[in-house]
Scaffold this motif. Structure first.
Motif, short mmCIF file in Angstrom:
data_model
loop_
_atom_site.label_atom_id
_atom_site.label_comp_id
_atom_site.label_asym_id
_atom_site.label_seq_id
_atom_site.Cartn_x
_atom_site.Cartn_y
_atom_site.Cartn_z
N PHE A 1 -2.33 -9.61 -2.52
CA PHE A 1 -2.52 -8.22 -2.91
C PHE A 1 -1.82 -8.02 -4.24
O PHE A 1 -0.60 -7.98 -4.31
CB PHE A 1 -1.96 -7.29 -1.84
CG PHE A 1 -2.21 -5.82 -2.08
CD1 PHE A 1 -3.36 -5.38 -2.74
CD2 PHE A 1 -1.31 -4.87 -1.64
CE1 PHE A 1 -3.60 -4.04 -2.95
CE2 PHE A 1 -1.53 -3.52 -1.85
CZ PHE A 1 -2.68 -3.10 -2.51
N GLY B 1 -5.92 -5.72 -7.13
CA GLY B 1 -6.09 -5.51 -5.71
C GLY B 1 -6.07 -6.83 -4.95
O GLY B 1 -5.34 -7.76 -5.28
N VAL B 2 -6.90 -6.92 -3.91
CA VAL B 2 -6.94 -8.10 -3.07
C VAL B 2 -7.69 -9.22 -3.79
O VAL B 2 -8.82 -9.03 -4.26
CB VAL B 2 -7.62 -7.80 -1.72
CG1 VAL B 2 -7.70 -9.07 -0.87
CG2 VAL B 2 -6.85 -6.72 -0.96
N ILE C 1 -4.83 -4.35 4.87
CA ILE C 1 -5.17 -4.58 3.46
C ILE C 1 -6.27 -5.61 3.35
O ILE C 1 -7.26 -5.42 2.63
CB ILE C 1 -3.92 -5.03 2.68
CG1 ILE C 1 -2.89 -3.89 2.58
CG2 ILE C 1 -4.30 -5.49 1.27
CD1 ILE C 1 -1.55 -4.31 2.05
N CYS C 2 -6.12 -6.71 4.08
CA CYS C 2 -7.13 -7.78 4.02
C CYS C 2 -8.49 -7.30 4.51
O CYS C 2 -9.53 -7.68 3.97
CB CYS C 2 -6.69 -8.97 4.88
SG CYS C 2 -5.29 -9.90 4.22
N LEU D 1 -9.71 -3.26 2.29
CA LEU D 1 -9.83 -3.08 0.85
C LEU D 1 -10.87 -4.04 0.27
O LEU D 1 -10.85 -5.23 0.60
CB LEU D 1 -8.49 -3.31 0.15
CG LEU D 1 -7.34 -2.37 0.50
CD1 LEU D 1 -6.16 -2.64 -0.42
CD2 LEU D 1 -7.74 -0.92 0.46
N TYR E 1 -5.50 -0.97 -6.54
CA TYR E 1 -4.91 0.11 -5.75
C TYR E 1 -3.42 0.14 -6.05
O TYR E 1 -2.59 -0.23 -5.21
CB TYR E 1 -5.16 -0.11 -4.26
CG TYR E 1 -6.60 0.03 -3.84
CD1 TYR E 1 -7.12 1.25 -3.44
CD2 TYR E 1 -7.45 -1.07 -3.86
CE1 TYR E 1 -8.45 1.39 -3.06
CE2 TYR E 1 -8.79 -0.95 -3.49
CZ TYR E 1 -9.28 0.27 -3.08
OH TYR E 1 -10.60 0.40 -2.70
N LEU F 1 -1.03 2.07 -3.68
CA LEU F 1 -0.85 1.40 -2.40
C LEU F 1 -0.02 0.13 -2.57
O LEU F 1 0.77 -0.22 -1.69
CB LEU F 1 -2.22 1.07 -1.78
CG LEU F 1 -2.16 0.45 -0.38
CD1 LEU F 1 -1.52 1.41 0.62
CD2 LEU F 1 -3.56 0.04 0.10
N TYR F 2 -0.21 -0.56 -3.68
CA TYR F 2 0.62 -1.74 -3.95
C TYR F 2 2.10 -1.36 -3.99
O TYR F 2 2.94 -2.00 -3.35
CB TYR F 2 0.20 -2.39 -5.28
CG TYR F 2 1.05 -3.58 -5.66
CD1 TYR F 2 0.76 -4.84 -5.16
CD2 TYR F 2 2.16 -3.43 -6.49
CE1 TYR F 2 1.56 -5.94 -5.49
CE2 TYR F 2 2.96 -4.52 -6.82
CZ TYR F 2 2.65 -5.76 -6.32
OH TYR F 2 3.44 -6.84 -6.64
N THR G 1 3.36 -0.56 -0.61
CA THR G 1 3.54 -1.75 0.22
C THR G 1 4.84 -2.46 -0.12
O THR G 1 5.57 -2.90 0.78
CB THR G 1 2.34 -2.70 0.03
OG1 THR G 1 1.13 -2.00 0.31
CG2 THR G 1 2.44 -3.90 0.98
N TRP H 1 3.27 4.74 5.08
CA TRP H 1 2.43 3.77 4.36
C TRP H 1 0.97 3.91 4.77
O TRP H 1 0.07 3.87 3.92
CB TRP H 1 2.92 2.34 4.66
CG TRP H 1 2.06 1.30 4.01
CD1 TRP H 1 2.20 0.80 2.74
CD2 TRP H 1 0.90 0.67 4.56
NE1 TRP H 1 1.20 -0.12 2.48
CE2 TRP H 1 0.39 -0.21 3.57
CE3 TRP H 1 0.25 0.76 5.79
CZ2 TRP H 1 -0.75 -0.99 3.80
CZ3 TRP H 1 -0.89 -0.02 6.01
CH2 TRP H 1 -1.37 -0.88 5.02
N LEU I 1 -2.49 4.57 2.67
CA LEU I 1 -3.71 3.77 2.77
C LEU I 1 -4.93 4.66 2.98
O LEU I 1 -5.95 4.49 2.30
CB LEU I 1 -3.59 2.77 3.92
CG LEU I 1 -4.87 2.00 4.29
CD1 LEU I 1 -5.28 1.06 3.17
CD2 LEU I 1 -4.68 1.23 5.60
#
Length: 220
Positions: free
Chosen positions: A25, A30-31, A97-98, A101, A107, A110-111, A114, A134, A138
């Motif tokens: 992430f 992002g991911v 997240i996995c 997203l 994001y 959100l990062y 996290t 959190w 999200l």
């Protein structure tokens, strides 16, 4: 093609005897998914879930899996891994997240949330509330910004005891009366956010990750 960013290693699964498929992430992209060569057999600088560091992703084509170069900064999850009370919350966050997203969409909020979650978890007296904050972040990033400031029906700011599953906005007792069976009860809890997550997953044709459903069972 080359991408570079800071990131958190959130998933690592074996590909063969030596290599692993990783998901990171990242702050900027992002991911990201890719091959992490030698991750299974590494003895020094071994990749571990919860590490933060600098990641470089290289691929010949944008659509290719790509290969990671991972430079570890520190492992935020080290105090969490052996704590049975904390680990389920981290697992749930990383799994969401996995699962939820899309890849390579930034994001940043959100990062940052996290990083804050994983940093604060070992030091907080209420890890469930820390995690709930959190998860609300999200949902906001996914388009469900919960608004508890006033009633969505009449604008009142008192007796706000319900939440609309459609709008994510508070509803006062008077406006809620005809629709009690369709509204969520306040205050917001992990069960409340789970129901929003279930609705989102149904819309996109997937299921809420197992770690998240286990978390609700654990807290009930």
């Amino acid at each position: 093609m080359k991408l570079e960013s800071d990131g958190i290693l959130i998933s690592l699964r074996p590909f063969d005897d030596k290599n692993a498929i990783a998901q990171i992430f990242s702050r900027n992209f992002g991911v990201m998914s890719g091959m992490m060569r030698g991750a299974i057999v590494a003895r020094t600088n071994k990749p571990l879930i919860g590490q933060i560091g600098n990641v470089t992703w290289n691929a010949r084509l944008d659509s290719a899996l790509g290969v990671f170069h991972w430079e570890i900064d520190k492992n935020l999850a080290a105090p969490i891994m052996n704590n049975a009370n904390l680990l389920p919350f981290m697992n749930s966050a990383f799994d969401l997240i996995c699962t939820m997203l899309p890849e390579r969409e930034s994001y940043t909020r959100l990062y940052d949330a996290t990083i804050k979650l994983i940093t604060n978890m070992p030091n907080t007296n209420d890890v469930a509330q820390e995690y709930l904050n959190w998860e609300i972040c999200l949902l906001r990033e996914l388009g469900y910004a919960l608004d508890l400031s006033h009633c969505s029906g009449c604008g009142k700011t008192n007796n706000l005891n319900y939440l609309s599953p459609k709008t994510g906005r508070a509803v006062c007792d008077d406006c809620a009366a005809p629709y009690l069976s369709k509204l969520y009860r306040l205050p917001i809890s992990l069960n409340t956010t789970l129901r929003f997550l279930e609705n989102i997953c149904t819309t996109v044709g997937t299921s809420v990750p197992v770690f998240r459903t286990m978390l609700s069972h654990k807290k009930n």
